[in-house]
Design a protein around this motif. Structure first.
Motif, mmCIF file in Angstrom:
data_model
loop_
_atom_site.group_PDB
_atom_site.id
_atom_site.type_symbol
_atom_site.label_atom_id
_atom_site.label_comp_id
_atom_site.label_asym_id
_atom_site.label_seq_id
_atom_site.Cartn_x
_atom_site.Cartn_y
_atom_site.Cartn_z
ATOM 1 N N SER A 52 18.340 -9.119 -20.204
ATOM 2 C CA SER A 52 18.731 -10.011 -21.625
ATOM 3 C C SER A 52 19.637 -9.214 -22.319
ATOM 4 C CB SER A 52 17.401 -10.431 -22.522
ATOM 5 O OG SER A 52 16.591 -11.222 -21.844
ATOM 6 N N ARG A 70 22.943 -12.787 -23.247
ATOM 7 C CA ARG A 70 21.512 -12.565 -22.843
ATOM 8 C C ARG A 70 21.257 -13.068 -21.429
ATOM 9 N NH1 ARG A 70 19.911 -15.037 -28.295
ATOM 10 N NH2 ARG A 70 20.052 -13.424 -29.537
ATOM 11 N N SER A 72 20.207 -11.997 -17.594
ATOM 12 C CA SER A 72 19.166 -10.924 -16.928
ATOM 13 C C SER A 72 19.588 -10.609 -15.599
ATOM 14 C CB SER A 72 17.804 -11.518 -16.700
ATOM 15 O OG SER A 72 17.308 -12.140 -17.918
ATOM 16 N N THR A 94 19.636 -4.523 -25.239
ATOM 17 C CA THR A 94 18.699 -4.939 -24.101
ATOM 18 C C THR A 94 17.579 -5.603 -24.727
ATOM 19 O OG1 THR A 94 17.536 -4.352 -22.102
ATOM 20 C CG2 THR A 94 17.491 -2.722 -23.968
ATOM 21 N N ASP A 95 16.896 -6.641 -23.811
ATOM 22 C CA ASP A 95 15.750 -7.282 -24.254
ATOM 23 C C ASP A 95 15.986 -8.317 -25.697
ATOM 24 O OD1 ASP A 95 14.067 -6.615 -21.781
ATOM 25 O OD2 ASP A 95 13.550 -4.775 -23.113
ATOM 26 N N GLY A 105 15.137 -6.336 -29.953
ATOM 27 C CA GLY A 105 15.432 -5.746 -28.713
ATOM 28 C C GLY A 105 15.954 -4.268 -29.205
#
Length: 168
Positions: A52, A70, A72, A94-95, A105
């Protein structure tokens, strides 16, 4: 005289069409992107996806549109550098997820410093910006998801190769 006039007319037409210039079409006229590859911090030869991933340009507060936001499954990306400045600052998240107007994130902020060099490509393409003396800084923080950065190429003249490796 009757023979000279057609010969003269044909000669003029041949000369006219032979002097025309072909239309220039620009094929290689884009300012190159900074290509970043993501690799495993333990086995540095293995590429590693970032879950993400969202990248925002900090000064303009805009999400980079050269990658799928986002996503993956990104193990390498191309991002634009500012041509009217000697540095660009990005937030690598990230995330990433939205939570009531706030970004969630793990956010690492990278400042990329460089020198801009103009290069004339052709009449059709004009001038593009290339970058020299690439340098990247990441403020140290115990929550950094980026563990190390390696610059593979100091000069950015095309988007064909990885210029920077990020280990996470």
């Amino acid at each position: 005289m009757k023979k000279i006039l057609p010969i003269l007319l044909v000669s003029c037409l041949i000369g006219y069409f032979a002097s025309c210039e072909k239309d220039d079409i620009c094929v290689d006229g884009d300012t190159p992107l900074l290509v970043i590859g993501f690799f495993d911090a333990i086995d540095t030869t293995l590429s590693k996806d970032v879950p993400s991933l969202r990248i925002k340009e900090v000064i303009l507060d805009t999400v980079i549109n050269t990658i799928v936001d986002r996503s993956s499954s990104l193990d390498s990306i191309g991002i634009p550098l500012r041509i009217n400045a000697s540095s660009t600052t990005f937030a690598f998240i990230t995330d990433s997820a939205d939570d009531s107007d706030a970004e969630t994130g793990n956010i690492d902020t990278l400042t990329i410093n460089y020198e801009t060099r103009e290069a004339f490509i052709s009449k059709a393409c004009g001038i593009v910006a290339n970058y020299n003396n690439l340098n990247i800084t990441l403020p140290e923080n115990e929550d950094n998801w980026i563990q190390d950065i390696s610059i593979s190429q100091q000069t950015i003249e095309n988007s064909n190769n990885i210029h920077v490796k990020i280990f996470h």
